[in-house]
Design a protein around this motif. Structure first.
Motif, PDB file in Angstrom:
ATOM      1  N   HIS A   1       0.878  -1.164   0.000  1.00 34.47           N
ATOM      2  CA  HIS A   1       0.000   0.000   0.000  1.00 34.47           C
ATOM      3  C   HIS A   1       0.916   1.215   0.000  1.00 34.47           C
ATOM      4  CE1 HIS A   1      -3.542  -2.447   1.198  1.00 34.47           C
ATOM      5  NE2 HIS A   1      -2.651  -3.138   1.888  1.00 34.47           N
TER       6      HIS A   1
ATOM      7  N   CYS B   1      -4.725   5.713  -0.011  1.00 37.18           N
ATOM      8  CA  CYS B   1      -3.844   4.642  -0.466  1.00 37.18           C
ATOM      9  C   CYS B   1      -3.484   4.925  -1.906  1.00 37.18           C
ATOM     10  CB  CYS B   1      -4.499   3.275  -0.368  1.00 37.18           C
ATOM     11  SG  CYS B   1      -3.366   1.996  -0.960  1.00 37.18           S
TER      12      CYS B   1
ATOM     13  N   LYS C   1      -1.118   2.938  -3.753  1.00 37.56           N
ATOM     14  CA  LYS C   1      -0.450   1.840  -4.468  1.00 37.56           C
ATOM     15  C   LYS C   1      -1.493   0.768  -4.675  1.00 37.56           C
ATOM     16  CE  LYS C   1       3.430   1.514  -5.421  1.00 37.56           C
ATOM     17  NZ  LYS C   1       3.862   2.147  -6.709  1.00 37.56           N
ATOM     18  N   ILE C   2      -1.666   0.359  -5.906  1.00 36.86           N
ATOM     19  CA  ILE C   2      -2.721  -0.599  -6.242  1.00 36.86           C
ATOM     20  C   ILE C   2      -2.659  -1.776  -5.269  1.00 36.86           C
ATOM     21  CG2 ILE C   2      -1.243  -1.691  -7.963  1.00 36.86           C
ATOM     22  CD1 ILE C   2      -3.766  -2.320  -9.582  1.00 36.86           C
ATOM     23  N   CYS C   3      -3.806  -2.062  -4.613  1.00 32.94           N
ATOM     24  CA  CYS C   3      -3.781  -3.068  -3.558  1.00 32.94           C
ATOM     25  C   CYS C   3      -4.986  -3.993  -3.640  1.00 32.94           C
ATOM     26  CB  CYS C   3      -3.714  -2.394  -2.193  1.00 32.94           C
ATOM     27  SG  CYS C   3      -5.121  -1.349  -1.832  1.00 32.94           S
TER      28      CYS C   3
ATOM     29  N   HIS D   1      -9.126  -0.623  -3.592  1.00 31.64           N
ATOM     30  CA  HIS D   1      -8.035   0.343  -3.541  1.00 31.64           C
ATOM     31  C   HIS D   1      -8.567   1.766  -3.650  1.00 31.64           C
ATOM     32  CE1 HIS D   1      -4.394   2.450  -4.493  1.00 31.64           C
ATOM     33  NE2 HIS D   1      -4.672   2.576  -5.768  1.00 31.64           N
TER      34      HIS D   1
ATOM     35  N   MET E   1      -9.681   3.490   0.015  1.00 29.88           N
ATOM     36  CA  MET E   1      -8.927   3.134   1.209  1.00 29.88           C
ATOM     37  C   MET E   1      -8.353   4.423   1.774  1.00 29.88           C
ATOM     38  SD  MET E   1      -5.958   0.313   1.535  1.00 29.88           S
ATOM     39  CE  MET E   1      -4.748   0.422   2.844  1.00 29.88           C
TER      40      MET E   1
END
Ligand code: HEM
Ligand SMILES: [Cu+2]
Ligand SMILES: [Cu+2]
Lengths: 357, 597
Positions: free
Chosen positions: A243, A318, A320-322, A326, A329
């Motif tokens: 993340h 967030c 960063k692709i999670c 996503h 978040m």
């Protein structure tokens, strides 16, 4: 509905293109020029003018973008101590970029117009010129040297954590798809933790080491509160995938990496309440609420709830692709005075009291 | 057949004709010209798929709440009642990126033009190994097929972004697409890398060994220099991605812990310990950054060649152009860390990568200025290929300049992974390389198919594409600077970004128009193959060797002896000659100086 409209518009575009082809064809038939597929003088002239037109278009889209979307509160309204240096560097870089962009695009398109081909004309045989090439090697070298020195200074200042000013230590803990913050408590030392120690049944959700004395007074929250003017050192952790803790108003971002603790420190300088009072922010909030009222109309017509009024808050996003959620978040950040902060933190439960036995 | 293809490099073999069946001519062909066309057509089909995907996810971003019948029709179960699923949004973005970077602009661009032009421009009968060349194409084809098949996997295609960072890409429980979809992605890419390596080795060996008499390295057209250096970068960096992919496969399937450690997901602790996702990032970007130069250098080569020919002028600063290709190639292998400033890597390393990254701006600036100077006092023939070349320089500058911001670690903190990045890399790499590819297609179509493309359709194609490209990607800088993250399925959970929604609508409208405009090109391309005007031997009056071959393709390229070369490739409008171009095959006159700068 949108889809239908889209399709109709696209069909119209196709028809328009078809018409344009016919116009081109007609124009050429009139000139009696050939159709060999190679540009004629007429083509050169027409495209030369279009090049100038396109230069105008590039300038226009630049100006429109700057005027309409160029008031970037996130670029001018920083709320951290290092923010203004970053913004300053950004502005300097932007000015250089816009200058170079304006000049080079002009030369490129203007030459394409000015030197459009004509039958019988001969181009200048100009294969090389060491002086010219030296000039446009050296100028970028100088400009970039300046930017590198300024940039690296700023970077080192931001990333270098000065433990001597006794920062408030806070853990940012990421999981699919929400954030937790962990305060170190009175000892300002975070207790040991590892995801292997997570015990959901006992509500040990961050995997703190229950035997560690430092962990006892740790405080886990779902909102991030920060006292204004006090340096904070974030320690980032993730329990599942990558993340990224992105706090754009503070010009701060760091990835959260499973199996590793990363860190980022800054000093917030503007409380949430003060930020809400700045004219830029008020203007932005008014603008957004107008849009929200507009967007609520169809909802109300359908008998649904209107959208909530928007009030400004700092956010942790967030970045960063999670996974699936996503895009949602986030965690609210509240910057407040030391007293407000102290009052708030007192109300939170310490780790040792939050466990279920 | 195979024994004899290998000997095509030799002069004495050209007279030898052999029976060709449909299969050996069009399918399992070992002729570089046919293989080039195969790459082009496959790349085009993949490109259409990639662009359609971008149109779909752009519609989702612009009108996130509204059901869309197109989604329902095209995505089926992934868009119940026309509402796109969040995972499939990420999958579309992921596969779009993968297809565009690797399948269109690596294989489609390099594969087409390296194959077509290397033998023709250096004066060789074919590639060093026609057989390996054929294998390389078919591996590429196979990997394309597997990538397409992965779209239909039950749990969804790979959706972890084209960078497939673990643990997201490693754990099926983290994301639907990380199951079978990711397995197929990895298999497809492993095969793709094998294909690319075979191709690159062939290009390098061919350029080194098979140049005709007189074709010294300093007489090579810049296209060949670009392809040659690109192939070398590929050979250096692709194996590293292959090892990253293999290690990831091990972590996924065999329980190793190269990239994984301390993970708690869906209520259980996984056994992984001691690995690091940051290691994967290093391995990935060790290829990933050079990859963008693998994409852009061939485009630069094509554009240099086309600009000189259509300006009727020598390329300005031939030696500086070669030097800057070499400098860019070298620097490109030591800047990968600029993708990782905030990955948790040591900040000191960040400083080093800022330094090396900003250095790349220097050779890039030299190239841009040299192209602009090539136009100066020229006699510009505004063929569609020339328009795309000028467009290339324009988008390369616009996109390249923002690299100064992203390469500066202090500034990257705030724009990393926002739409600012999307704007930057699409302009400098995506659109620029695409323009380079289009320029190449318009210029060498007569060489490939013996017919001309319709130039009016070409003009319409260029101008509408050019407007849309800026319309899509220029405003993206601004929503990025306002802090809008990329790879968000919808922004409606952030009222903070509500005032950017209308920008997203504008961007999407330009994207949809731009996508539809490509139909003009596809129509022109496929119709002209069969019905285009017959081409003459040297329609653009160029100096290079490929235009000395007959219009009808023959095995071995030249019916007689391979011509010898007596001068560099850029004698346009040279004083002392009546015509404004002197082919490389014309010997120097008495007392004529060979200017070779
Ligand atoms: C038809 C024109 C195109 C449009 C409208 C388009 C649009 C987009 C957009 C909006 C994204 C970002 C989505 C997000 O991060 O949420 C994206 C991602 C991407 N595009 Fe394109 N694109 C186009 C053509 C290209 C081309 C020619 C390339 C070739 C390099 C390319 C390569 C990529 C890559 C590598 C990504 C990143 C994928 C990821 O985030 O994993 N695109 N595209
Ligand atoms: Cu995320
Ligand atoms: Cu890079």
């Amino acid at each position: 509905m949108t889809a239908l409209l889209t399709i109709i518009v696209l069909v119209f575009i196709l028809i328009a293109i078809w018409q344009m082809v016919k116009i081109f064809d007609l124009a050429q038939a009139k000139g009696g020029s050939d159709t060999s597929g190679v540009a004629t003088d007429k083509d050169n002239t027409m495209n030369g003018y279009l090049m100038m037109g396109f230069l105008g278009f590039i300038y226009a889209i630049t100006i429109v973008s700057l005027v309409k979307w160029g008031d970037l509160p996130l670029m001018s309204n920083s709320a951290s101590e290092h923010g203004p240096t970053v913004d300053n560097l950004m502005v300097i870089s932007m000015v250089i970029i816009f200058f170079v962009q304006t000049v080079t695009q002009f030369l490129l398109h203007y030459f394409a117009f000015k030197y459009k081909g004509e039958k019988g004309k001969k181009a200048l045989f100009f294969a090389d010129n060491n002086k010219l090439e030296a000039i446009w090697t050296i100028i970028p070298v100088i400009v970039l040297a300046g930017l590198i020195i300024y940039g690296l200074n700023t970077w080192i200042n931001i990333m270098g954590v000065d433990e001597s000013d006794d920062p408030l230590v806070v853990e940012l803990y990421a999981q699919q798809f929400n954030w937790k913050a962990r305060y170190a408590g009175a000892d300002n030392t975070l207790g040991k933790a590892n995801v292997r120690l997570i015990d959901i049944d006992r509500a040990n959700i961050l995997g703190l080491d229950e035997a560690d004395p430092n962990a006892q007074d740790d405080i886990i929250t779902t909102e991030l509160h920060l006292p204004v003017g006090k340096p904070v050192l974030f320690k980032m952790r993730s329990q599942d995938v990558l993340h990224s803790a992105y706090m754009p108003h503070f010009r701060a971002q760091m990835n959260c990496v499973p199996g590793m603790i990363t860190q980022f420190g800054f000093t917030p300088t503007v409380t949430t309440a003060d930020m809400r009072l700045t004219p830029e922010m008020q203007e932005k909030v008014t603008r957004i609420n107008k849009i929200r009222v507009e967007n609520s109309k169809p909802l109300v017509a359908k008998g649904e709830e209107p959208l909530e009024r928007y009030e400004f808050d700092y956010l942790l996003l967030c970045n960063k692709i999670c996974g699936k959620s996503h895009y949602n978040m986030q965690m609210k950040i509240v910057v407040e005075t030391q007293e407000e902060y102290d009052a708030w933190i007192k109300e939170q439960k310490e780790f040792k009291n939050s466990l279920i036995n | 057949m195979s024994a004899h293809a290998d000997t095509h490099g030799h002069d004495d073999d050209h007279g030898h004709h052999h029976k060709e069946t449909f299969v050996t001519k069009y399918i399992f062909s070992q002729d570089h010209k046919m293989i080039a066309k195969q790459y082009l057509v496959t790349g085009t089909i993949m490109g259409v798929i990639g662009v359609l995907m971008s149109m779909m996810f752009r519609m989702q971003i612009a009108w996130p709440e509204e059901p869309n019948v197109l989604f329902e029709a095209l995505l089926g179960k992934w868009a119940p009642d026309g509402v796109m699923d969040a995972d499939i949004y990420l999958a579309l973005v992921t596969i779009h990126g993968t297809i565009m970077v690797f399948f269109v602009l690596t294989a489609g661009l390099s594969g087409t033009f390296s194959n077509l032009l290397i033998p023709l421009q250096i004066g060789a009968r074919d590639m060093a190994s026609g057989f390996l060349n054929m294998v390389s194409y078919w591996l590429f084809f196979l990997s394309s097929v597997i990538m397409i098949i992965s779209l239909f996997v039950e749990a969804g295609p790979a959706a972890a972004g084209w960078t497939i960072y673990p643990p997201l890409s490693a754990l099926p429980m983290a994301q639907g697409g990380s199951g079978m979809g990711m397995t197929l992605w990895l298999v497809s890419m492993a095969i793709f890398i094998a294909s690319s390596l075979l191709g690159s080795l062939n290009y390098v060996v061919t350029v080194i060994n098979l140049r005709t008499k007189g074709m010294s390295m300093t007489r090579l057209p810049l296209t060949i220099w670009a392809f040659f250096v690109t192939a070398i970068i590929g050979i250096i960096s692709f194996p590293v991605l292959l090892s990253a992919a293999l290690l990831l496969i091990m972590d996924r399937s065999f329980g190793t812990s190269f990239f994984l450690s301390d993970i708690f997901i869906q209520g259980e602790v996984l056994h992984y310990q001691g690995g690091s996702p940051v290691l994967f990032e290093h391995l990935f970007w060790f290829l990933g950054h050079p990859e963008v130069y693998i994409v852009i250098l061939p485009a630069m080569g094509l554009v240099s060649e086309i600009m000189a020919s259509n300006s009727r002028k020598p390329i300005f600063g031939y030696r500086a152009m070669i030097a800057s290709i070499l400098a860019i190639a070298f620097l490109s292998t030591i800047v990968w860390g600029h993708h990782m400033f905030i990955s948790g890597m040591n900040p000191f390393l960040g400083s080093v990568f800022t330094f090396t990254t900003l250095l790349i701006a220097i050779p890039s600036a030299v190239k841009a200025f040299n192209w602009i100077t090539t136009l100066w006092k020229g006699n510009l023939q505004m063929n569609p290929a020339m328009l795309f070349s000028i467009g290339f320089v324009s988008t390369f500058i616009t996109g390249g300049l923002t690299g100064i911001i992203l390469g500066d670690s202090a500034l990257d903190i705030n724009v990393h992974d926002t739409y600012f990045v999307v704007a930057h890399f699409h302009l400098v790499m995506g659109i620029s390389a695409l323009y380079g590819m289009f320029a190449g297609i318009y210029h060498w179509f007569p060489k490939m198919f013996g017919r001309m493309l319709n130039k009016n359709l070409g003009y319409i194609h260029f101008w509408l594409t050019a407007v849309c490209a800026y319309g899509v990607f220029f405003p993206m800088h601004f929503i990025g600077m306002a802090g809008l993250p990329r790879r968000y399925y919808t922004n409606s959970n952030f009222p903070l970004f509500d005032d950017l929604a209308n920008v997203n609508v504008i961007i999407t409208i330009f994207a949809l128009i731009g996508g539809v405009v490509q139909i003009v090109y596809l129509y022109n391309f496929f119709i002209s193959i069969f019905y285009g005007k017959k081409a003459v031997q040297n329609p653009w009056r160029s100096t290079t060797l490929e235009w000395t071959t007959p219009v009808e393709h023959i095995h071995g390229n030249w019916p007689g002896e391979i011509p010898h070369v007596h001068r560099w490739a850029y004698d346009y409008s040279k004083p002392g000659h009546d015509v404004d171009f002197v082919p490389q095959t014309v010997p120097l006159k008495d007392g004529e100086e060979e200017l070779q700068h």
